[in-house]
Write a protein that holds these residues in place. Sequence first.
Motif, short mmCIF file in Angstrom:
data_model
loop_
_atom_site.label_atom_id
_atom_site.label_comp_id
_atom_site.label_asym_id
_atom_site.label_seq_id
_atom_site.Cartn_x
_atom_site.Cartn_y
_atom_site.Cartn_z
N VAL A 132 42.22 36.77 42.44
CA VAL A 132 43.43 36.00 42.27
C VAL A 132 43.66 35.17 43.31
O VAL A 132 43.77 35.64 44.35
CB VAL A 132 44.61 37.03 41.94
CG1 VAL A 132 45.81 36.20 41.45
CG2 VAL A 132 44.26 38.08 40.90
N GLU A 133 43.52 33.91 43.10
CA GLU A 133 43.63 32.83 44.07
C GLU A 133 44.45 31.88 43.82
O GLU A 133 44.66 31.31 42.67
CB GLU A 133 42.28 32.19 44.29
CG GLU A 133 42.05 31.14 45.35
CD GLU A 133 40.49 30.67 45.45
OE1 GLU A 133 40.13 29.86 46.27
OE2 GLU A 133 39.94 30.88 44.43
N ASP A 134 45.48 31.54 44.79
CA ASP A 134 46.37 30.58 44.98
C ASP A 134 47.32 30.52 43.85
O ASP A 134 47.60 29.64 43.03
CB ASP A 134 45.95 29.30 44.99
CG ASP A 134 44.87 28.71 46.13
OD1 ASP A 134 45.14 29.38 47.21
OD2 ASP A 134 43.98 28.05 46.04
N CYS A 135 47.54 31.75 43.61
CA CYS A 135 48.79 32.04 42.24
C CYS A 135 50.09 32.58 42.88
O CYS A 135 50.30 33.15 43.94
CB CYS A 135 48.15 33.17 41.43
SG CYS A 135 46.53 32.68 40.58
N THR A 136 50.95 32.20 41.94
CA THR A 136 52.39 32.86 42.22
C THR A 136 52.62 33.84 41.18
O THR A 136 52.74 33.39 39.89
CB THR A 136 53.65 31.59 42.23
OG1 THR A 136 53.22 30.70 43.30
CG2 THR A 136 54.79 32.13 42.54
N ILE A 137 52.98 34.86 41.70
CA ILE A 137 53.26 36.12 40.66
C ILE A 137 54.50 36.60 41.00
O ILE A 137 54.84 37.33 42.06
CB ILE A 137 52.13 37.08 40.44
CG1 ILE A 137 50.89 36.52 40.39
CG2 ILE A 137 52.45 38.37 39.73
CD1 ILE A 137 49.50 37.30 40.40
N GLY A 138 55.36 36.93 40.07
CA GLY A 138 56.64 37.51 40.12
C GLY A 138 56.40 39.07 40.22
O GLY A 138 56.87 39.72 41.41
N GLU A 139 55.81 39.74 39.34
CA GLU A 139 55.75 41.15 39.20
C GLU A 139 54.32 41.41 38.83
O GLU A 139 53.79 41.22 37.57
CB GLU A 139 56.70 42.04 38.59
CG GLU A 139 56.62 43.42 38.55
CD GLU A 139 57.82 44.04 37.77
OE1 GLU A 139 57.24 45.27 37.36
OE2 GLU A 139 58.71 43.56 37.74
N LEU A 140 53.45 41.99 39.68
CA LEU A 140 52.25 42.58 39.27
C LEU A 140 52.04 44.10 39.14
O LEU A 140 52.43 44.81 40.17
CB LEU A 140 51.14 42.22 40.25
CG LEU A 140 49.75 42.62 40.05
CD1 LEU A 140 49.20 42.02 38.64
CD2 LEU A 140 48.81 42.20 41.15
N ASP A 141 52.09 44.55 37.89
CA ASP A 141 52.19 45.96 37.56
C ASP A 141 50.85 46.37 37.22
O ASP A 141 50.03 46.34 36.25
CB ASP A 141 53.07 46.09 36.15
CG ASP A 141 53.21 47.56 35.78
OD1 ASP A 141 53.04 48.51 36.67
OD2 ASP A 141 54.13 47.85 35.24
N LEU A 142 50.30 47.31 38.11
CA LEU A 142 48.84 48.10 38.28
C LEU A 142 49.13 49.53 37.99
O LEU A 142 48.18 50.14 38.54
CB LEU A 142 48.30 47.69 39.42
CG LEU A 142 48.06 46.22 39.63
CD1 LEU A 142 47.48 46.02 41.26
CD2 LEU A 142 47.18 45.53 38.72
N GLY A 143 50.24 49.84 37.46
CA GLY A 143 50.41 51.23 37.49
C GLY A 143 49.39 52.05 36.44
O GLY A 143 49.00 51.73 35.53
N GLU A 144 48.95 53.07 37.21
CA GLU A 144 47.61 53.83 36.59
C GLU A 144 46.39 53.06 36.13
O GLU A 144 45.56 53.62 35.36
CB GLU A 144 48.28 54.64 35.11
CG GLU A 144 49.46 55.34 35.29
CD GLU A 144 49.87 56.22 34.10
OE1 GLU A 144 49.11 56.66 33.49
OE2 GLU A 144 51.33 56.03 33.88
N ALA A 145 46.33 51.91 36.82
CA ALA A 145 44.98 51.22 36.56
C ALA A 145 44.20 51.72 37.31
O ALA A 145 44.27 52.29 38.63
CB ALA A 145 45.30 49.79 36.86
#
Length: 214
Positions: A132-145
């Motif tokens: 993931v490059e040069d991105c704006t992310i509010g919330e990144l949900d990786l739960g149980e991933a």
Amino acid sequence: MASPRAPILPHVELQGLVPGRLTVGAELDGVSVTGDVSGLLAPDVRALECELVDVVADDARLRGGSWADARWVRVRATSLDAARTVLRDVVWDGCRIGALTLAGGTVTRVHVRGCKLDYVNLRQASVTDLTVEDCTIGELDLGEARLTRVRLVGCRVESLRLSGSRSEHVDVSGAGSTFRVEGLDGLRGVTCSYEQALHLAPALVADLGGHVAT
């Protein structure tokens, strides 16, 4: 601790594409899709060597599909539900999506660059070789991933959820220095920067039952 291994980048070269469109259960090969597909309900799409370019996909539902050797360019959506989708050798470039759901999906050799994503749901997904490059992310949900070789580069992330996730060679040092983390137990196997560690220290102490005096 050894440095995390870098993700393998996808190699996507598309030539000779013809116009096509998304429909329920479509099997697409060598097509380019453009235009407005807002509100589309098209599960189980199979796309090989295809692209979406300048597509508006507000509230589209593309669950359970498969995209291989594909490119998404300037796709815009208030919300896009692609739960349980398989992405393999895919590039996303310049997309703007409010709420993106990829929960339960399989992500392999994917490069996301120059995108603005308010909320990304990758809960219970299997993720291998994601950059993931040069991105704006509010919330990144990786739960149980399940995360293997994931790297964030030059990004700004406000909130990161890791509860129950399992990580190997995951590098979030390029996600900015002040993001919030929910599920501090999920930091095992994750590389962060020194500045990020300082920012997270009070939360880590509190999670262990301690108190930081001020």
